[in-house]
Design a protein around this motif. Structure first.
Motif, mmCIF file in Angstrom:
data_model
loop_
_atom_site.group_PDB
_atom_site.id
_atom_site.type_symbol
_atom_site.label_atom_id
_atom_site.label_comp_id
_atom_site.label_asym_id
_atom_site.label_seq_id
_atom_site.Cartn_x
_atom_site.Cartn_y
_atom_site.Cartn_z
ATOM 1 N N UNK A 178 -36.613 -18.469 15.962
ATOM 2 C CA UNK A 178 -35.211 -18.834 15.559
ATOM 3 C C UNK A 178 -35.819 -20.337 14.247
ATOM 4 N N UNK A 179 -34.989 -20.239 13.046
ATOM 5 C CA UNK A 179 -35.650 -21.335 11.731
ATOM 6 C C UNK A 179 -34.830 -22.065 12.674
ATOM 7 N N UNK A 180 -35.629 -22.865 12.409
ATOM 8 C CA UNK A 180 -35.339 -24.833 12.384
ATOM 9 C C UNK A 180 -34.597 -25.542 11.023
ATOM 10 N N UNK A 181 -33.367 -26.065 10.234
ATOM 11 C CA UNK A 181 -33.396 -26.709 9.607
ATOM 12 C C UNK A 181 -33.160 -28.413 9.984
ATOM 13 N N UNK A 182 -34.079 -28.952 9.880
ATOM 14 C CA UNK A 182 -33.332 -30.416 9.925
ATOM 15 C C UNK A 182 -33.663 -31.151 8.450
ATOM 16 N N UNK A 183 -32.523 -32.129 8.515
ATOM 17 C CA UNK A 183 -32.705 -32.856 6.999
ATOM 18 C C UNK A 183 -32.577 -32.086 5.790
#
Length: 259
Positions: A178-183
């Motif tokens: 998975x790719x994680x996008x944060x902020x």
């Protein structure tokens, strides 16, 4: 006895029933339902022995087992207990109450920035869906996903349609996971997610969907799944699937939940 039954007793019984129901649902999802039923039978037997029949010897033995058993239950079900407590804290009404005391000026000032973050995600998902390229994108909301990010390769880049598509390209070493996008930044790729054991998931949905549902059950994150078989776009949120989404529907969900 019946005449002494008050509103406080009714509320007490109702709260216990709600607690037991939520524990039962949690145990069922984690495949621990048989253990849960066994514990409930033991507690019921202990109650009858100690409180109803007042068997002192057997009751004393069961009292010791219960006192030690509480610690054993916490150790055995520590992950399930953590998930249960997190679910209480992440409930939308609790979050709304906490957000009431949070400053709002910062959120209202970056609507344009939010739009610039959402559009590349939507465009990349539509492009990958058209080419039937499998993808799994997790968007962090209130709860931090540091433990998930640490399982993958750190990227820490601006959100870009081209970067998202390159990461999930079939020959890319980062396309699995998975790719994680944060902020509003791409923090990591090839991350490992917890897999949901919900038996109600349709069999036509694969491991990506189970992983997306799993992270949505353990946090308030949003998971976007692009099916490699059908090219359909799905969003997992709060332990629920939103299937076969269009670009407009996906943008609406992201705009509502990321703001």
């Amino acid at each position: 006895m019946f005449l002494q039954f008050s509103l406080k007793d009714f509320v007490d019984i109702l709260l216990v029933a709600v607690l037991l129901y939520n524990l039962y649902r949690l145990m069922r999802e984690s495949r621990s339902i048989n253990v849960f039923v066994g514990i409930m039978i033991f507690i019921l037997g202990w109650f009858f022995v100690s409180q109803i029949f007042e068997m002192r010897l057997l009751g004393g033995i069961l009292d010791k087992l219960v006192s030690v058993g509480v610690i054993a239950v916490i150790v055995i079900f520590q992950e399930d207990i953590r998930k249960f407590l997190y679910g209480i804290g992440a409930h939308h009404r609790v979050r709304a109450f906490l957000d009431f005391f949070s400053p709002k000026h910062a959120e209202e000032a970056d609507k344009a920035s939010l739009k610039r973050s959402i559009i590349p995600i939507v465009m990349a998902c539509m492009s990958m869906a058209k080419g039937k390229v499998g993808a799994l994108i997790v968007i962090q909301r209130h709860s931090p996903l540091t433990d998930i990010i640490n399982t993958g390769d750190i990227i820490n880049a601006d959100i870009s349609q081209r970067l998202i598509e390159n990461i999930f390209f079939k020959n890319s070493p980062l396309h699995d996971g998975a790719m994680v996008i944060a902020d509003r930044r791409i923090r990591a790729a090839a991350c490992i997610l917890p897999v949901s054991h919900n038996l109600d998931i349709p069999k036509r949905l694969g491991l990506r969907h189970r992983a997306g549902l799993g992270i949505s059950q353990e946090s308030d994150a949003i998971a976007i799944i692009v099916s490699e078989e059908t090219g359909s776009i799905t969003v997992a949120q709060g332990g629920q699937f939103h299937l076969r989404l269009s670009a407009e529907e996906l943008e609406t969900i992201l705009t509502r939940e990321m703001s």
